[in-house]
Write a protein that holds these residues in place. Structure first.
Motif, mmCIF file in Angstrom:
data_model
loop_
_atom_site.group_PDB
_atom_site.id
_atom_site.type_symbol
_atom_site.label_atom_id
_atom_site.label_comp_id
_atom_site.label_asym_id
_atom_site.label_seq_id
_atom_site.Cartn_x
_atom_site.Cartn_y
_atom_site.Cartn_z
ATOM 1 N N ILE A 182 54.802 44.557 26.537
ATOM 2 C CA ILE A 182 54.593 45.904 25.997
ATOM 3 C C ILE A 182 54.727 46.896 27.148
ATOM 4 N N VAL A 183 55.716 47.744 27.071
ATOM 5 C CA VAL A 183 56.050 48.625 28.192
ATOM 6 C C VAL A 183 54.861 49.480 28.600
ATOM 7 N N GLN A 184 54.200 50.128 27.640
ATOM 8 C CA GLN A 184 53.118 51.046 27.972
ATOM 9 C C GLN A 184 51.907 50.333 28.584
ATOM 10 N N ALA A 185 51.719 49.052 28.261
ATOM 11 C CA ALA A 185 50.622 48.297 28.862
ATOM 12 C C ALA A 185 50.825 48.129 30.358
ATOM 13 N N GLN A 186 52.062 48.238 30.793
ATOM 14 C CA GLN A 186 52.382 47.978 32.197
ATOM 15 C C GLN A 186 52.126 49.174 33.100
ATOM 16 N N TYR A 197 38.944 48.386 37.043
ATOM 17 C CA TYR A 197 40.004 48.723 37.987
ATOM 18 C C TYR A 197 40.455 47.466 38.735
ATOM 19 N N GLN A 198 39.514 46.625 39.113
ATOM 20 C CA GLN A 198 39.873 45.388 39.789
ATOM 21 C C GLN A 198 40.683 44.482 38.874
ATOM 22 N N ARG A 199 40.328 44.455 37.596
ATOM 23 C CA ARG A 199 41.105 43.670 36.626
ATOM 24 C C ARG A 199 42.537 44.180 36.551
ATOM 25 N N TYR A 200 42.688 45.500 36.558
ATOM 26 C CA TYR A 200 44.026 46.099 36.556
ATOM 27 C C TYR A 200 44.825 45.639 37.770
ATOM 28 N N LEU A 201 44.203 45.682 38.943
ATOM 29 C CA LEU A 201 44.903 45.266 40.160
ATOM 30 C C LEU A 201 45.339 43.810 40.092
ATOM 31 N N GLU A 202 44.514 42.993 39.475
ATOM 32 C CA GLU A 202 44.773 41.552 39.454
ATOM 33 C C GLU A 202 45.748 41.129 38.360
ATOM 34 N N THR A 203 45.844 41.916 37.283
ATOM 35 C CA THR A 203 46.639 41.458 36.136
ATOM 36 C C THR A 203 47.896 42.280 35.885
ATOM 37 N N ASN A 204 47.916 43.548 36.296
ATOM 38 C CA ASN A 204 49.076 44.386 36.012
ATOM 39 C C ASN A 204 50.210 44.021 36.963
ATOM 40 N N ALA A 205 51.346 43.671 36.406
ATOM 41 C CA ALA A 205 52.463 43.171 37.212
ATOM 42 C C ALA A 205 53.424 44.260 37.656
ATOM 43 N N PHE A 206 53.217 45.494 37.198
ATOM 44 C CA PHE A 206 54.181 46.537 37.534
ATOM 45 C C PHE A 206 53.599 47.672 38.375
ATOM 46 N N LEU A 207 52.628 48.403 37.837
ATOM 47 C CA LEU A 207 52.220 49.651 38.481
ATOM 48 C C LEU A 207 51.613 49.453 39.872
ATOM 49 N N PRO A 208 50.696 48.496 40.081
ATOM 50 C CA PRO A 208 50.196 48.313 41.453
ATOM 51 C C PRO A 208 51.311 47.983 42.441
ATOM 52 N N TRP A 209 52.317 47.272 41.949
ATOM 53 C CA TRP A 209 53.457 46.887 42.787
ATOM 54 C C TRP A 209 54.224 48.108 43.265
ATOM 55 N N VAL A 210 54.580 49.040 42.351
ATOM 56 C CA VAL A 210 55.365 50.205 42.774
ATOM 57 C C VAL A 210 54.507 51.272 43.435
ATOM 58 N N ASN A 211 53.182 51.164 43.315
ATOM 59 C CA ASN A 211 52.287 52.127 43.948
ATOM 60 C C ASN A 211 51.690 51.616 45.253
ATOM 61 N N ASN A 212 52.033 50.398 45.641
ATOM 62 C CA ASN A 212 51.453 49.804 46.859
ATOM 63 C C ASN A 212 49.925 49.802 46.793
ATOM 64 N N GLU A 213 49.400 49.460 45.635
ATOM 65 C CA GLU A 213 47.946 49.387 45.474
ATOM 66 C C GLU A 213 47.461 47.970 45.768
#
Length: 325
Positions: A182-186, A197-213
């Motif tokens: 689902i695009v918007q979930a990413q 927030y920690q769950r987001y960092l651990e599970t989101n495969a797109f946004l932390p990657w392009v944001n260097n988070e």
């Protein structure tokens, strides 16, 4: 967003996306400026035709609007698909653009509209073999969203239904099913508690990657930072009355305080320790190559052709302006 439930049923099987372009202008070996436009949710490459034509009217310019087919067509792919795979497909199409290569590719520009803004930025950061000159985004969600359209605002004042839907969207964004389909979930980024927030960092495969988070910065953040800071100009437009993006300041890399009790407090990009240094915004900002601009009295993606020509084409891509970049 209302279409996501129905669209998700068709996303159980992933299909490798293919990218192509809708081309306007002098797309030949004499072309000096190459523009790549990435549309937003629910739109298509053809939907940006007026804006592409405005860019293509410049002398020696070619405007190519991105089209992605992941098995259900371009519009469908704006809801369903692996965003990283879509970025990779567009990169492959740009790198493989034989006419652009034959021209000597004097300048290559990326423009992203709504969610296409963070996707175009991902292209700039990760596409080896292409050096982009400028990046302009309109109503992008650079630091994600933490609420569904119409359900933003302070937790205490939004409706009980909105609170439930936002909580469900947050949980869904971390699920194995949604986070690559689902695009918007990413780009859903829940900062309401430190744990989420920690769950987001651990599970989101797109946004932390392009944001260097988080650990994304430790792994391979240097290459993305180098690519972004090589831009001669990065312009971010935010719509003053944006009613789709929450928080709207995400268009300028603004973010709510992680775990903060005051959900109306926004950390501006230049005080956001999460991305300001690690992504390279500080380097761009230091010598005036980063611009945060407001589209006044406008709702999400409410821009006219006249405004686009005056505030974007003539300001950043006129003959004199382009040469001065």
């Amino acid at each position: 967003m209302r279409a996501l439930g129905a669209l998700a049923l068709g996303a159980l099987a992933s299909t490798t996306p293919r990218a192509s372009f809708v081309s306007r202008g002098a797309c030949d070996e004499t072309t000096r400026d190459w523009f790549y436009l990435w549309h937003g949710m629910g739109d298509t490459g053809e939907g940006l035709d007026e804006l592409a034509l405005a860019l293509a009217r410049r002398p020696s310019a070619c405007a190519r609007s991105v089209r992605i087919d992941g098995g259900g067509g371009d519009r469908y792919s704006s809801y369903v698909g692996d965003v990283a795979a879509q970025v990779s497909a567009v990169c492959e199409a740009v790198v493989g653009d034989e006419t652009r290569r034959a021209s000597g590719t004097t300048r290559t520009h990326a423009l992203g509209f709504s969610q296409g803004g963070q996707f175009a930025r991902a292209l700039v950061e990760t596409c080896d073999g292409v050096k982009f000159t400028t990046l302009v985004t309109f109503g992008a969600q650079h630091l994600g969203v933490d609420a569904l359209p119409g359900c933003g605002g302070d937790w205490a004042t939004i409706s009980r239904a909105c609170r439930a839907m936002n909580a469900m969207a947050s949980a869904l964004s971390a699920s194995d099913f949604a986070r690559r389909r689902i695009v918007q979930a990413q780009y859903f980024r829940d900062t309401s508690t430190n744990a989420k927030y920690q769950r987001y960092l651990e599970t989101n495969a797109f946004l932390p990657w392009v944001n260097n988070e988080g650990t994304a910065n430790e792994r391979d953040g240097a290459s993305r930072r180098e690519a972004l800071t090589s831009l001669e100009r990065f312009v971010m437009f935010m719509f003053e009355f944006d009613d789709m993006v929450f928080p709207k300041e995400s268009s300028w890399f603004g973010s709510r305080v992680v775990g903060g009790t005051n959900r109306s407090e926004i950390i501006p990009y230049d005080r956001n320790d999460v991305v300001y240094e690690s992504l390279g915004l500080a380097a761009l900002d230091a010598d005036g190559r980063l611009e945060a601009r407001l589209v006044p009295a406008a709702r999400h993606m409410q821009l006219s052709l006249d405004w686009f020509v005056r505030e974007v084409v003539e300001k950043y891509y006129s003959d004199s302006g382009s040469d001065a970049l």
